[in-house]
Design a protein around this motif. Structure first.
Motif, PDB file in Angstrom:
ATOM      1  N   ILE A 107     -10.134  14.437  -2.548  1.00  0.00           N
ATOM      2  CA  ILE A 107     -10.031  14.094  -3.502  1.00  0.00           C
ATOM      3  C   ILE A 107      -8.844  12.469  -4.201  1.00  0.00           C
ATOM      4  O   ILE A 107      -7.375  12.623  -3.172  1.00  0.00           O
ATOM      5  N   SER A 108      -9.204  10.944  -4.239  1.00  0.00           N
ATOM      6  CA  SER A 108      -7.720  10.343  -4.330  1.00  0.00           C
ATOM      7  C   SER A 108      -7.130  10.592  -5.290  1.00  0.00           C
ATOM      8  O   SER A 108      -7.315  11.854  -6.362  1.00  0.00           O
ATOM      9  N   GLN A 109      -6.158  10.270  -5.298  1.00  0.00           N
ATOM     10  CA  GLN A 109      -4.553   9.975  -6.248  1.00  0.00           C
ATOM     11  C   GLN A 109      -5.060   9.487  -7.362  1.00  0.00           C
ATOM     12  O   GLN A 109      -4.810  10.486  -8.757  1.00  0.00           O
ATOM     13  N   GLN A 110      -5.733   8.630  -7.541  1.00  0.00           N
ATOM     14  CA  GLN A 110      -6.742   7.668  -9.588  1.00  0.00           C
ATOM     15  C   GLN A 110      -7.038   9.294  -9.808  1.00  0.00           C
ATOM     16  O   GLN A 110      -7.209   9.517 -11.184  1.00  0.00           O
ATOM     17  N   PHE A 111      -8.216   9.750  -9.041  1.00  0.00           N
ATOM     18  CA  PHE A 111      -9.058  10.887 -10.393  1.00  0.00           C
ATOM     19  C   PHE A 111      -7.504  12.663  -9.911  1.00  0.00           C
ATOM     20  O   PHE A 111      -8.023  12.180 -11.597  1.00  0.00           O
ATOM     21  N   ILE A 112      -7.124  12.456  -9.386  1.00  0.00           N
ATOM     22  CA  ILE A 112      -6.262  13.463 -10.068  1.00  0.00           C
ATOM     23  C   ILE A 112      -5.024  12.966 -11.348  1.00  0.00           C
ATOM     24  O   ILE A 112      -5.120  13.343 -12.840  1.00  0.00           O
ATOM     25  N   HIS A 113      -4.683  11.846 -10.827  1.00  0.00           N
ATOM     26  CA  HIS A 113      -3.953  10.837 -12.756  1.00  0.00           C
ATOM     27  C   HIS A 113      -5.172  11.375 -13.279  1.00  0.00           C
ATOM     28  O   HIS A 113      -4.150  11.930 -14.491  1.00  0.00           O
ATOM     29  N   LYS A 114      -6.500  10.683 -13.140  1.00  0.00           N
ATOM     30  CA  LYS A 114      -7.200  11.378 -14.590  1.00  0.00           C
ATOM     31  C   LYS A 114      -7.781  12.692 -14.827  1.00  0.00           C
ATOM     32  O   LYS A 114      -7.434  12.060 -15.921  1.00  0.00           O
ATOM     33  N   MET A 115      -7.621  13.093 -13.893  1.00  0.00           N
ATOM     34  CA  MET A 115      -8.130  14.717 -14.343  1.00  0.00           C
ATOM     35  C   MET A 115      -6.071  15.316 -15.107  1.00  0.00           C
ATOM     36  O   MET A 115      -6.557  16.226 -16.020  1.00  0.00           O
ATOM     37  N   ARG A 116      -5.707  14.765 -14.973  1.00  0.00           N
ATOM     38  CA  ARG A 116      -4.263  15.182 -15.408  1.00  0.00           C
ATOM     39  C   ARG A 116      -3.855  14.938 -17.072  1.00  0.00           C
ATOM     40  O   ARG A 116      -3.397  15.570 -18.133  1.00  0.00           O
ATOM     41  N   GLY A 117      -4.715  13.147 -17.244  1.00  0.00           N
ATOM     42  CA  GLY A 117      -5.018  13.251 -18.653  1.00  0.00           C
ATOM     43  C   GLY A 117      -5.290  13.978 -19.388  1.00  0.00           C
ATOM     44  O   GLY A 117      -5.676  14.065 -20.775  1.00  0.00           O
ATOM     45  N   TYR A 118      -6.976  14.424 -18.936  1.00  0.00           N
ATOM     46  CA  TYR A 118      -7.639  15.404 -19.364  1.00  0.00           C
ATOM     47  C   TYR A 118      -7.305  16.802 -19.994  1.00  0.00           C
ATOM     48  O   TYR A 118      -6.929  17.088 -20.827  1.00  0.00           O
ATOM     49  N   VAL A 119      -5.912  17.313 -19.615  1.00  0.00           N
ATOM     50  CA  VAL A 119      -4.859  18.416 -19.951  1.00  0.00           C
ATOM     51  C   VAL A 119      -3.419  17.789 -19.793  1.00  0.00           C
ATOM     52  O   VAL A 119      -2.630  18.476 -20.320  1.00  0.00           O
ATOM     53  N   ARG A 120      -3.830  16.451 -20.546  1.00  0.00           N
ATOM     54  CA  ARG A 120      -2.086  15.902 -21.409  1.00  0.00           C
ATOM     55  C   ARG A 120      -1.187  16.607 -20.396  1.00  0.00           C
ATOM     56  O   ARG A 120       0.148  17.243 -20.517  1.00  0.00           O
ATOM     57  N   VAL A 121      -1.313  16.145 -19.156  1.00  0.00           N
ATOM     58  CA  VAL A 121       0.018  16.408 -18.158  1.00  0.00           C
ATOM     59  C   VAL A 121       0.193  15.338 -17.775  1.00  0.00           C
ATOM     60  O   VAL A 121      -0.620  14.656 -16.995  1.00  0.00           O
ATOM     61  N   GLY A 122       1.073  14.853 -17.690  1.00  0.00           N
ATOM     62  CA  GLY A 122       2.085  13.465 -17.158  1.00  0.00           C
ATOM     63  C   GLY A 122       2.861  13.545 -15.762  1.00  0.00           C
ATOM     64  O   GLY A 122       3.707  12.494 -15.912  1.00  0.00           O
ATOM     65  N   HIS A 123       3.101  14.571 -15.430  1.00  0.00           N
ATOM     66  CA  HIS A 123       3.600  14.305 -13.992  1.00  0.00           C
ATOM     67  C   HIS A 123       2.628  15.584 -13.052  1.00  0.00           C
ATOM     68  O   HIS A 123       1.325  16.034 -13.267  1.00  0.00           O
ATOM     69  N   ASN A 124       3.426  15.300 -11.918  1.00  0.00           N
ATOM     70  CA  ASN A 124       2.753  16.459 -10.806  1.00  0.00           C
ATOM     71  C   ASN A 124       2.986  17.857  -9.636  1.00  0.00           C
ATOM     72  O   ASN A 124       2.662  18.235  -8.972  1.00  0.00           O
ATOM     73  N   LEU A 125       4.008  18.721 -11.231  1.00  0.00           N
ATOM     74  CA  LEU A 125       3.596  19.778 -10.696  1.00  0.00           C
ATOM     75  C   LEU A 125       3.055  20.270 -10.301  1.00  0.00           C
ATOM     76  O   LEU A 125       2.969  21.067  -9.899  1.00  0.00           O
ATOM     77  N   HIS A 126       1.657  19.782 -11.643  1.00  0.00           N
ATOM     78  CA  HIS A 126       0.631  20.718 -11.202  1.00  0.00           C
ATOM     79  C   HIS A 126      -0.942  21.035 -10.790  1.00  0.00           C
ATOM     80  O   HIS A 126      -1.557  20.968 -10.665  1.00  0.00           O
ATOM     81  N   ASP A 127       0.017  19.678  -9.709  1.00  0.00           N
ATOM     82  CA  ASP A 127      -1.406  18.811  -9.017  1.00  0.00           C
ATOM     83  C   ASP A 127      -1.838  20.173  -8.250  1.00  0.00           C
ATOM     84  O   ASP A 127      -3.450  19.829  -7.699  1.00  0.00           O
ATOM     85  N   GLY A 128      -1.625  20.968  -7.646  1.00  0.00           N
ATOM     86  CA  GLY A 128      -1.952  21.929  -6.793  1.00  0.00           C
ATOM     87  C   GLY A 128      -3.634  22.316  -7.531  1.00  0.00           C
ATOM     88  O   GLY A 128      -4.074  22.445  -7.108  1.00  0.00           O
ATOM     89  N   GLU A 129      -3.018  23.146  -8.419  1.00  0.00           N
ATOM     90  CA  GLU A 129      -3.881  23.970  -9.639  1.00  0.00           C
ATOM     91  C   GLU A 129      -5.023  22.707 -10.211  1.00  0.00           C
ATOM     92  O   GLU A 129      -6.489  22.996  -9.942  1.00  0.00           O
TER      93      GLU A 129
END
Length: 100
Positions: A4-26
């Motif tokens: 999973i690319s960092q760019q894709f993780i960043h996009k998915m953060r946007g889906y759940v309105r999270v602007g940080h990486n604290l929940h990247d594991g989930e």
């Protein structure tokens, strides 16, 4: 499962309105679960499901994540239904379905 690319993780953060990486594991766990569901239960081609640039796959994974992210989501069922509906449509497409 594909990386999973960092760019894709960043996009998915946007889906759940999270602007940080604290929940990247989930988020990573949910992305992997959505991909596994689409491949194993949906019978979709792994190369299509792992294509991070595919708009329909991105949307399906986003709906899955929005349904399952966090503990208290009053809209979870709405997003589960959206995910299931999109998965059903993808399963009918010869472009996405294994063996089609």
């Amino acid at each position: 499962m594909a990386n999973i690319s960092q760019q894709f993780i960043h996009k998915m953060r946007g889906y759940v309105r999270v602007g940080h990486n604290l929940h990247d594991g989930e988020l990573i766990d949910l992305i992997e679960a959505a991909r596994a569901d689409l491949i194993t239960l949906g019978g979709l081609k792994a190369e299509k499901v792992n294509d991070e640039s595919d708009a329909l796959i991105k949307r399906a994974i986003g709906c899955y994540i929005k349904a399952e992210f966090g503990l208290d989501n009053p809209d979870a069922e709405k997003y589960r239904q959206s995910y299931e509906s999109l998965k059903q449509h993808l399963m009918l497409s010869s472009e996405y379905k294994k063996g089609a």
